[in-house]
Motif scaffolding. Sequence first.
Motif, short mmCIF file in Angstrom:
data_model
loop_
_atom_site.label_atom_id
_atom_site.label_comp_id
_atom_site.label_asym_id
_atom_site.label_seq_id
_atom_site.Cartn_x
_atom_site.Cartn_y
_atom_site.Cartn_z
N HIS A 3 0.81 -1.22 0.00
CA HIS A 3 0.00 0.00 0.00
C HIS A 3 0.85 1.28 0.00
O HIS A 3 0.29 2.37 0.08
CB HIS A 3 -0.94 0.07 1.21
CG HIS A 3 -1.75 -1.15 1.45
ND1 HIS A 3 -2.24 -1.95 0.42
CD2 HIS A 3 -2.20 -1.72 2.61
CE1 HIS A 3 -2.93 -2.95 0.94
NE2 HIS A 3 -2.92 -2.84 2.26
N ALA A 6 0.04 4.11 -2.57
CA ALA A 6 -1.24 4.80 -2.33
C ALA A 6 -1.06 5.88 -1.27
O ALA A 6 -1.51 7.02 -1.45
CB ALA A 6 -2.31 3.80 -1.89
N TYR A 7 -0.39 5.55 -0.18
CA TYR A 7 -0.18 6.52 0.89
C TYR A 7 0.82 7.60 0.48
O TYR A 7 0.67 8.78 0.87
CB TYR A 7 0.27 5.82 2.17
CG TYR A 7 -0.80 4.99 2.81
CD1 TYR A 7 -1.89 5.61 3.43
CD2 TYR A 7 -0.76 3.60 2.78
CE1 TYR A 7 -2.89 4.85 4.02
CE2 TYR A 7 -1.77 2.85 3.36
CZ TYR A 7 -2.83 3.47 3.98
OH TYR A 7 -3.83 2.72 4.55
N VAL A 68 -6.56 5.59 -1.55
CA VAL A 68 -6.21 4.98 -0.27
C VAL A 68 -7.39 4.17 0.27
O VAL A 68 -7.21 3.07 0.82
CB VAL A 68 -5.79 6.05 0.75
CG1 VAL A 68 -5.74 5.48 2.16
CG2 VAL A 68 -4.42 6.63 0.38
N LYS A 72 -6.13 0.63 -2.83
CA LYS A 72 -4.76 0.46 -2.33
C LYS A 72 -4.02 -0.67 -3.05
O LYS A 72 -2.82 -0.60 -3.25
CB LYS A 72 -4.79 0.17 -0.82
CG LYS A 72 -5.17 1.36 0.03
CD LYS A 72 -4.88 1.12 1.49
CE LYS A 72 -5.72 -0.02 2.07
NZ LYS A 72 -7.14 0.40 2.23
#
Length: 239
Positions: A3, A6-7, A68, A72
């Motif tokens: 992930h 995405a962050y 997010v 993700k």
Amino acid sequence: MKHSLAYLTFALSLAFAVAPFFSGDFAGFASDMLPNPQINPPVQPAGYAFAIWGPIYLWLIASSIYGVMYRKDDVDWDTARLPLCISLAVGVPWLLIAQVSVILATITIFIMAGAAIAALIRSPVQDRWWVRGPVGLYAGWLTAASFVSLATTLAGYNIGFDSYGWAIAGIIAALTVAIATYRRVESSTYIVAVVWALVGICVANGMANFVVTALAITGIVILLCVMAMQAPRTPRTLS
């Protein structure tokens, strides 16, 4: 890390939007930054046109939040996120760079534009208003802005043409890149951003610089015709 893209996209989108509060707004290089001062260069859109950054910032943040929350693990999103993150990472300090070095600012804005176009080309068709829409608007404005920067810099260093010659060359170059990009990925928001810049150039020049204005109007017509001709063939890829 799982992930992480995405962050990272969310963090960079937020940092990119917040950066102007610390570095100040930008509506063109200060005239004293160039050996041949460029006061209101003809290639530069009217000041109001830079307000497009508001929708760009907000839409990119909204896109990253949606990513997010719901995408993700989406490989297609990650394919676009990587070059987008590169563009945003360079963009965070860009306003500060533009206050220090015109040359470095021109180089970095082309990096931003190239990475943004790569992200647009890689953007998935699904969720197009969450990915292709905001990235297209961002990439389109950067396409125009990069050639505005280049034309202003070259005129400011007395390389080749004067400011009017470079305005004409810059508009033609931006149109060429815009058409080529649109043929790769049909994004209406990309074209809208380039058209917005051209309208700003028309407003800034008016009848005083008729050739530049006429070329910008011609460019607008060409881009709209390109959209009209391609839309019926693959309407589902429009964003």
